[in-house]
Design an enzyme around this catalytic site. Structure first.
Site, mmCIF file in Angstrom:
data_model
loop_
_atom_site.group_PDB
_atom_site.id
_atom_site.type_symbol
_atom_site.label_atom_id
_atom_site.label_comp_id
_atom_site.label_asym_id
_atom_site.label_seq_id
_atom_site.Cartn_x
_atom_site.Cartn_y
_atom_site.Cartn_z
ATOM 1 C CG HIS A 249 69.513 26.159 38.212
ATOM 2 N ND1 HIS A 249 70.719 26.799 38.109
ATOM 3 C CD2 HIS A 249 68.557 27.121 38.193
ATOM 4 C CE1 HIS A 249 70.506 28.105 38.041
ATOM 5 N NE2 HIS A 249 69.202 28.321 38.094
ATOM 6 C CG ASP A 299 60.415 28.470 36.429
ATOM 7 O OD1 ASP A 299 59.880 29.566 36.617
ATOM 8 O OD2 ASP A 299 61.395 28.310 35.680
HETATM 9 N N1 ACO Z 1 63.788 16.707 33.574
HETATM 10 C C1 ACO Z 1 64.392 15.571 33.199
HETATM 11 N N2 ACO Z 1 65.709 15.472 33.000
HETATM 12 C C2 ACO Z 1 66.440 16.570 33.170
HETATM 13 C C3 ACO Z 1 65.883 17.797 33.567
HETATM 14 C C4 ACO Z 1 64.497 17.836 33.766
HETATM 15 N N3 ACO Z 1 63.890 18.955 34.141
HETATM 16 N N4 ACO Z 1 66.841 18.720 33.683
HETATM 17 C C5 ACO Z 1 67.992 18.115 33.346
HETATM 18 N N5 ACO Z 1 67.750 16.821 33.044
HETATM 19 C C6 ACO Z 1 68.721 15.825 32.662
HETATM 20 C C7 ACO Z 1 69.212 16.091 31.263
HETATM 21 O O1 ACO Z 1 68.408 15.438 30.290
HETATM 22 C C8 ACO Z 1 70.602 15.541 31.322
HETATM 23 O O2 ACO Z 1 70.529 14.126 31.227
HETATM 24 P P1 ACO Z 1 71.619 13.320 30.345
HETATM 25 O O3 ACO Z 1 72.940 13.620 30.981
HETATM 26 O O4 ACO Z 1 71.153 11.911 30.481
HETATM 27 O O5 ACO Z 1 71.492 13.889 28.967
HETATM 28 C C9 ACO Z 1 71.053 15.854 32.735
HETATM 29 O O6 ACO Z 1 69.861 15.985 33.496
HETATM 30 C C10 ACO Z 1 71.846 17.126 32.827
HETATM 31 O O7 ACO Z 1 71.087 18.191 32.336
HETATM 32 P P2 ACO Z 1 71.673 19.355 31.432
HETATM 33 O O8 ACO Z 1 71.027 19.262 30.096
HETATM 34 O O9 ACO Z 1 73.171 19.366 31.474
HETATM 35 O O10 ACO Z 1 71.163 20.633 32.187
HETATM 36 P P3 ACO Z 1 71.322 22.082 31.619
HETATM 37 O O11 ACO Z 1 72.190 22.814 32.559
HETATM 38 O O12 ACO Z 1 71.722 22.125 30.207
HETATM 39 O O13 ACO Z 1 69.833 22.608 31.647
HETATM 40 C C11 ACO Z 1 67.784 23.346 32.467
HETATM 41 C C12 ACO Z 1 69.285 23.271 32.716
HETATM 42 C C13 ACO Z 1 67.511 23.972 31.088
HETATM 43 C C14 ACO Z 1 67.154 24.190 33.530
HETATM 44 C C15 ACO Z 1 67.215 21.902 32.494
HETATM 45 O O14 ACO Z 1 67.392 21.384 33.789
HETATM 46 C C16 ACO Z 1 65.757 21.830 32.072
HETATM 47 O O15 ACO Z 1 65.479 21.658 30.891
HETATM 48 N N6 ACO Z 1 64.805 21.966 33.029
HETATM 49 C C17 ACO Z 1 63.400 21.960 32.699
HETATM 50 C C18 ACO Z 1 62.940 23.336 32.233
HETATM 51 C C19 ACO Z 1 62.954 24.321 33.392
HETATM 52 O O16 ACO Z 1 62.450 24.062 34.467
HETATM 53 N N7 ACO Z 1 63.509 25.505 33.124
HETATM 54 C C20 ACO Z 1 63.571 26.589 34.123
HETATM 55 C C21 ACO Z 1 64.959 26.758 34.628
HETATM 56 S S1 ACO Z 1 65.063 27.991 35.870
HETATM 57 C C22 ACO Z 1 64.786 29.426 35.029
HETATM 58 O O17 ACO Z 1 65.217 29.589 33.945
HETATM 59 C C23 ACO Z 1 63.995 30.444 35.665
#
Ligand code: ACO
Length: 362
Positions: A249, A299
């Site tokens: 998140h 989700d």
């Molecule tokens: N699976 C694997 N790795 C992840 C995930 C995930 N679901 N979420 C974050 N990470 C990793 C990223 O790759 C990143 O790694 P790095 O530093 O090695 O590059 C690190 O964790 C930090 O993540 P960010 O990219 O900074 O997180 P951001 O705040 O940009 O994204 C998001 C948040 C889009 C929700 C992300 O966690 C994601 O893609 N989740 C999966 C999709 C999802 O479930 N979306 C629903 C969100 S809730 C909603 O909108 C209702």
């Protein structure tokens, strides 16, 4: 209220507060999880729109107005009948939302109610259309959750299912400036109509990193198949730098309180039937926490709950929308009151100014 410096983007809202440090979410000062336990969707919607809980007569009036909004105008039914059956349900609902002129005397409050009722009714209409079934209206005494259950699953909804969906809708009601809400605010900031702001938000919600994640959660759980396979799946997915839907998140870096509440609801309903996917989700959650320290977001267990309640996966995002539309409209109206266009500054990183190459005489 002052808009933010250069951008015009609202940095202030009185609607919801995401307390990331305290792992809490508040709507107008009330804990969202507590509201989900104790209130109805209609009470929570009134709270978000008006800033206070409704009295009995106000609640009855809102329920009546929402029920009326769920009776779709015949012009909308005609447009729906002409849509290709294979259109994505969310694309069909977005198209239909903009297909009826707004009533000339509609006040913005009434329009927000109308859009909220319509998203639920349109979801049912589109689903029935693709199955080749005629349109159907929900009994007027049902609320938003009961109508969705009756129209989409075709059941006389029992009280425990209605309560569970009601709670899930409340947990999806609003979340500060999330991507779809921000889209609604950007549209509203230009003076666009409320239905246009909601269409922008719905288009944004559909993406796989936002509300589209819940359908991907279900596909992932099906792919994993059994709880025992979750650990290996996570290690392989992370090694491929894949993002697993339902985890992570932007702001809740500890616990997403909505995920905790939805997990409880999902466990209850999955336990009454096929608990396999819920069990896979729990195993996935443990494996993700161990491998990467990433926690479940809203989700993960919304997907297993919606599945346990009997909804098809490609409608999950529309169930989300049937609740978040309350937040979108409340934010759009709050933004409209600021009367300032959102226009962020952008740092230019392209070539420095340069002369056009000489082309000789034309
Ligand atoms: N699976 C694997 N790795 C992840 C995930 C995930 N679901 N979420 C974050 N990470 C990793 C990223 O790759 C990143 O790694 P790095 O530093 O090695 O590059 C690190 O964790 C930090 O993540 P960010 O990219 O900074 O997180 P951001 O705040 O940009 O994204 C998001 C948040 C889009 C929700 C992300 O966690 C994601 O893609 N989740 C999966 C999709 C999802 O479930 N979306 C629903 C969100 S809730 C909603 O909108 C209702």
């Amino acid at each position: 209220m002052a808009a933010a410096g250069d951008t015009g983007a609202a940095e202030h809202t009185s609607l919801s507060f995401l307390d990331a440090a305290g792992d809490r979410l508040y709507y107008r000062g009330y804990d969202a999880v507590e509201l989900a336990r104790l209130a109805s969707f209609e009470e929570a919607a009134f709270l978000l729109w008006h800033g206070r809980l409704p009295g009995a007569a106000e609640l009855a009036d809102l329920r009546h107005q929402l029920a009326a909004a769920r009776v779709l105008p015949s012009a909308m039914l005609a447009v729906a009948a002409a849509l290709p059956r294979e259109l994505r349900p969310v694309a069909a609902v977005r198209t239909l939302l903009s297909s009826s002129p707004k009533p000339s005397d509609a006040e913005s409050g009434g329009e927000a109610i109308q859009l909220t009722g319509r998203i639920a009714a349109l979801t049912a209409l589109v689903h029935r259309h693709r199955l080749g079934l005629p349109p159907m209206a929900a009994p007027a005494e049902l609320g938003q959750a009961g109508s969705l259950l009756a129209l989409l699953i075709g059941l006389e909804p029992d009280a425990s299912r209605v309560r569970a969906l009601d709670a899930a809708l409340i947990l999806h009601l609003d979340l500060a400036l999330n991507a779809s809400t921000y889209a609604a605010r950007v549209a509203a900031s230009t003076g666009a109509e409320l239905d246009a702001a909601v269409a922008a938000a719905l288009a944004t919600l559909e993406g796989r990193l936002h509300g589209g994640a819940s359908a991907e959660v279900l596909a992932t759980l099906e792919r994993i198949g059994t709880p025992e396979r979750a650990g290996d799946y996570v290690l392989q997915a992370l090694a491929r730098k894949q993002r697993l839907p339902g985890f992570g998140h932007r702001h809740f870096k500890g616990i997403d309180p909505r995920a905790v509440a939805l997990k409880e609801l999902s466990r209850t309903f999955a336990g009454g039937g096929d608990a396999r996917l819920h069990d896979v989700a729990e195993a996935l959650e443990t494996a993700m926490a161990g491998a990467r320290g990433l926690r479940a977001n809203v989700d993960l267990y919304a997907a297993t709950l919606f599945h346990a309640l009997g909804f098809p996966a490609d409608l999950f995002v529309l169930l989300f929308a049937a609740a978040r539309v309350v937040g979108w409209t409340a934010h759009a109206l709050e933004q409209r009151a600021e009367d300032r266009v959102i226009w962020p500054a952008c740092e230019y990183i392209g070539p420095t100014p340069r002369p056009l190459p000489s082309r000789g005489n034309p």
